[in-house]
Design an enzyme around this catalytic site. Structure first.
Site, PDB file in Angstrom:
ATOM      1  N   GLY A  16       0.816  -1.196   0.000  1.00  0.00           N
ATOM      2  CA  GLY A  16       0.000   0.000   0.000  1.00  0.00           C
ATOM      3  C   GLY A  16       0.851   1.247   0.000  1.00  0.00           C
ATOM      4  N   GLY A  21       4.702   7.375   2.875  1.00  0.00           N
ATOM      5  CA  GLY A  21       5.551   6.506   2.088  1.00  0.00           C
ATOM      6  C   GLY A  21       4.822   5.277   1.593  1.00  0.00           C
ATOM      7  N   LYS A  36       7.948  -0.108   5.980  1.00  0.00           N
ATOM      8  CA  LYS A  36       7.414   1.194   5.543  1.00  0.00           C
ATOM      9  C   LYS A  36       8.595   2.035   5.090  1.00  0.00           C
ATOM     10  CE  LYS A  36       3.813   3.619   6.591  1.00  0.00           C
ATOM     11  NZ  LYS A  36       2.727   4.294   7.321  1.00  0.00           N
ATOM     12  N   ASP A 130      -2.701   9.792  15.847  1.00  0.00           N
ATOM     13  CA  ASP A 130      -3.489   9.530  14.639  1.00  0.00           C
ATOM     14  C   ASP A 130      -4.248   8.208  14.752  1.00  0.00           C
ATOM     15  OD1 ASP A 130      -4.468  10.342  12.186  1.00  0.00           O
ATOM     16  OD2 ASP A 130      -2.844   9.423  11.036  1.00  0.00           O
TER      17      ASP A 130
END
Length: 731
Positions: A16, A21, A36, A130
């Site tokens: 994804g 990033g 990631k 988040d």
């Protein structure tokens, strides 16, 4: 095609893409991993790389079953990568998109897992910033838990905090996803652990309802709702779960539970939720009819970056290749002018209580922002834009203090609870939005009262400290004060020149740290509010002459000074208090406290506030501005706080005490130069406020108490010796 990441890892397949990033399925010395790989522009930022290296120990230390572990940090040439555990399953957003809402047992079990992960992170000093369904992964390879829910793990710790540090973003920007942003973030305060609790409560609400409590429409509308509106209740869930959810969605950060407390209490709810089906909640309209057809939506008006696509960046097998899904959004903090422009030009309704407009990125609007007539909608846009602008100027934050219902809370023993005389009478959802710009008034100055000489009040058995507070009901005046023993003492007096004083009585059970507040909201009843020595707020009620025991009003929120109380409607109690330098307000309607919210003030305040109701549906809060000691009057009417009035010439060294009598509002406060200042102004506009020193009260060093019976005002002042004196005035 395989790609080497440092010397130890190989990235094989893209899982994804996100705002920070690309996520790859990779291989390392210990088996499959998720990698990631941060954007090249981030990897070339030496300051960012340095901060990642500095944070490496903290990130690697987050070892908990409900956290996707970070195994390594790779810095190699232009590559900057986080190597993480590979979770085999899906993310919570994908499940929501498939099922829309979950059964309460499964939803609570998932939220409890996330709360456990947050508790571990917060203990390590890491705030996620988040929390949202995209960042919650469901481990399908592990046994399921309550309600068939797979274990939930929280991912992407530290990404938003590191990538979007203040040095990389202007102070006028908000970092996060609009639907899940805590009010204090919108206000510009630094993120604390409580922002994660607010976001998790929003996620739980979404799992239960199928939509977020404040979502829908332009991001600007979403932000306004977070700071100005109360959360809409969900039907058909146990009261205990709703109280827990609403407490964690409180505007005031201090009112929310800690992550550990939240996880524990959520798990306590699970047995009561077994077998309950998903809630049958009306789905909000995706394209509300109140959107103006002749006013096209303008996506680029300088307010925010375009709303992010709603999705996840799953660190799991089976994700859609090259999915374009953001992990967080960076938004410009709107100015007052921009919010006003948005209210005029966007499709969404503008006011704090208005419609949210159309859904963004496939998300339905909140059910509390549905279609209304075009005429009403246009009026809301005009009025709401001005109110919203003032809110941002005033720094209206997301404080609200979550409430406990009725007389439920720890009890303290009663003592001496039968007064010699009996008392009385007389509210909105907690007042929230409004303007906060100082203004003067025009017209003929109001005449000040002419006071009699002061006469002594019989002294109690202990020395009084602080200032008194008084109320007259059913032909009896009650005067309350704090003794040096930290008990509340009170004396009663019959009305009229020949009214006799009772013996002093006292109320034990808690240690009182400040002047008590008293209000009568219904006949035969007095409610007393006191700040305990633990800085928590307590309430005690006298009904038909008998006192009940002390109860905590809010077991978590700590106050800087004692709150004030008034009754704006029969049966309603309104409170204002000072917490963290802000003025906050809440109301008791029936047996239920609603959420606390911040009252807009031009600057921080000091000392305790005063509060009075001029007429049904109105309030006047009187506060002392910290910067210069000026006394400000904050009127509330028509469901909103109105522009602030500066009482020119009245500087205070302590709590202002107001009174409404006839067509006048009076205020008294200890002057910075010594003695008492008095002010008088009109209930409605049209006359100038008058301010002067009060003759005969030069020895006063603490706030006064004022009450009225008919056209007679009574003023009680504490003397340096610790007793009271009384003066009267005809008005």
């Amino acid at each position: 095609m395989a790609r080497k990441i440092g010397s130890r890892y190989t990235a094989h397949q893209v899982l994804g893409r996100g705002s920070a990033g690309t996520v790859w399925l990779g291989e390392g010395p210990e088996g499959p991993v998720a990698i990631k790989l941060l954007r090249e522009d981030l990897a070339s930022d030496q300051d960012l790389v340095g901060r990642f290296v500095q944070e490496r120990t903290a990130l690697l230390s987050l070892d908990h079953p409900q956290i996707v572990g970070i195994r390594d940090l790779v810095v190699d040439g232009t590559d900057l990568a986080l190597v993480m555990d590979l979770v085999r399953g899906t993310d919570l957003r994908s499940r929501l998109e498939r099922e829309r809402r979950l059964a309460p047992e499964a939803a609570v079990a998932i939220a409890a897992d996330v709360a456990d992960g947050l508790a571990a992170a917060h203990a390590a000093g890491v705030v996620h910033r988040d929390v949202k369904p995209e960042n919650v992964l469901l481990d399908s390879a592990a046994p399921t838990g309550p309600g068939g829910a797979p274990p939930a793990l929280l991912t992407d710790f530290g990404i938003a905090r590191l990538v979007d540090s203040p040095r990389r973003t202007r102070a006028t920007r908000i970092i996060g996803t609009p639907d899940y942003l805590a009010p204090e973030i919108i206000e510009g305060l630094p993120p604390r652990a409580s922002v994660d609790i607010y976001a998790l409560a929003t996620v739980l609400y979404e799992l239960l309802a199928g939509f977020t409590p404040f979502g829908g429409g332009h991001p600007g509308a979403v932000l306004r709702r977070h700071v100005t509106e109360a959360v809409a209740p969900l039907p058909d869930i146990p009261d205990e779960l709703w109280q827990l959810l609403s407490q964690c969605l409180a505007k005031a950060p201090a009112s929310r539970l800690t992550a550990g407390e939240l996880g524990e209490r959520l798990r306590d709810q699970l047995p009561r939720l077994a077998g309950l089906p998903p809630l049958d909640v009306d789905a909000p309209d995706e394209h509300p009819a109140d959107a103006d057809e002749d006013t096209p939506y303008e996506p680029d008006i300088g307010l925010f970056e375009p709303p992010s696509h709603r999705g996840a960046v799953p660190l799991v097998r089976g994700a859609a290749p090259d999915s374009s899904r953001d992990t967080h959004t960076s938004m410009k903090l709107p100015s007052a002018e921009e919010l006003a422009a948005y209210g005029r030009g966007s499709r969404s309704g503008g006011g704090p209580g208005g419609s949210g407009g159309g859904a963004s990125a496939g998300r339905p609007a909140s059910p509390r922002h549905r279609a209304v007539s075009d005429v009403v909608r246009r009026r809301r846009v005009r009025v709401g834009a001005a109110a919203a602008a003032a809110l941002v100027v005033a720094g209206l934050g997301g404080w609200g203090i979550a409430s406990l219902g009725g007389d439920s809370g720890p009890k303290a023993p009663a003592d001496n609870d039968h007064p010699t005389t009996a008392p009385p009478t007389t509210h909105p959802t907690a007042p929230t939005a409004g303007a906060a710009s100082p203004q003067g008034s025009i017209g003929t100055p109001v005449e000040l009262p002419h006071w009699s000489a002061f006469s002594a009040v019989p002294a109690p058995r202990v020395k009084l400290v602080g200032g008194p507070r008084a109320i007259t009901v059913a032909g009896t005046t009650y005067v309350f004060a704090r003794g040096e023993d930290n008990d509340v003492w009170y004396v009663t007096r019959g009305v009229g020149a020949s009214g006799a004083y009772s013996a002093w009585q006292h109320l034990t059970g808690i240690g009182v740290a400040d002047d008590p507040a008293v209000v009568s909201a219904s006949p035969g009843r007095l409610d007393l509010f006191a700040l305990g020595t633990d800085d928590l707020l307590y309430r005690r009620t006298m009904i038909n002459g008998t006192w009940n025991q002390w109860y905590q009003v809010d077991e978590r929120t700590r106050f800087d000074a004692a709150p004030a109380a008034a009754s704006s409607e029969p049966g309603r109690i309104d409170l204002v208090g000072r917490s963290g330098g802000d003025l906050v307000t809440a109301s008791l309607v029936g047996s239920r406290w609603n959420a606390w919210s911040v009252v807009p003030t031009p600057g921080r305040i000091t000392a305790a506030p005063g509060l009075v109701s001029r007429s049904k549906g109105t309030l006047d809060a009187f506060v002392v501005r910290k910067a210069d000691g000026a006394v400000l009057r904050l009127p509330y009417s028509g469901g909103a706080w109105r522009p602030t009035v500066l009482l020119r010439g009245m500087d205070a060294a302590g709590r202002p005490e107001p009174l409404a009598s006839g067509d006048r509002v009076y205020a008294f406060a200890p002057a910075t130069s010594g003695g008492l200042s008095q002010a008088a102004g009109p209930v409605a506009g049209g006359a100038e406020w008058s301010v002067a020193a009060l003759p005969g009260a030069t020895a006063a060093t603490t706030p006064a108490a004022v009450t009225s019976s008919g056209r007679v005002l009574e003023l009680y002042v504490r003397t340096p010796a610790g007793s009271l004196t009384r003066a009267t005035a005809q008005v």
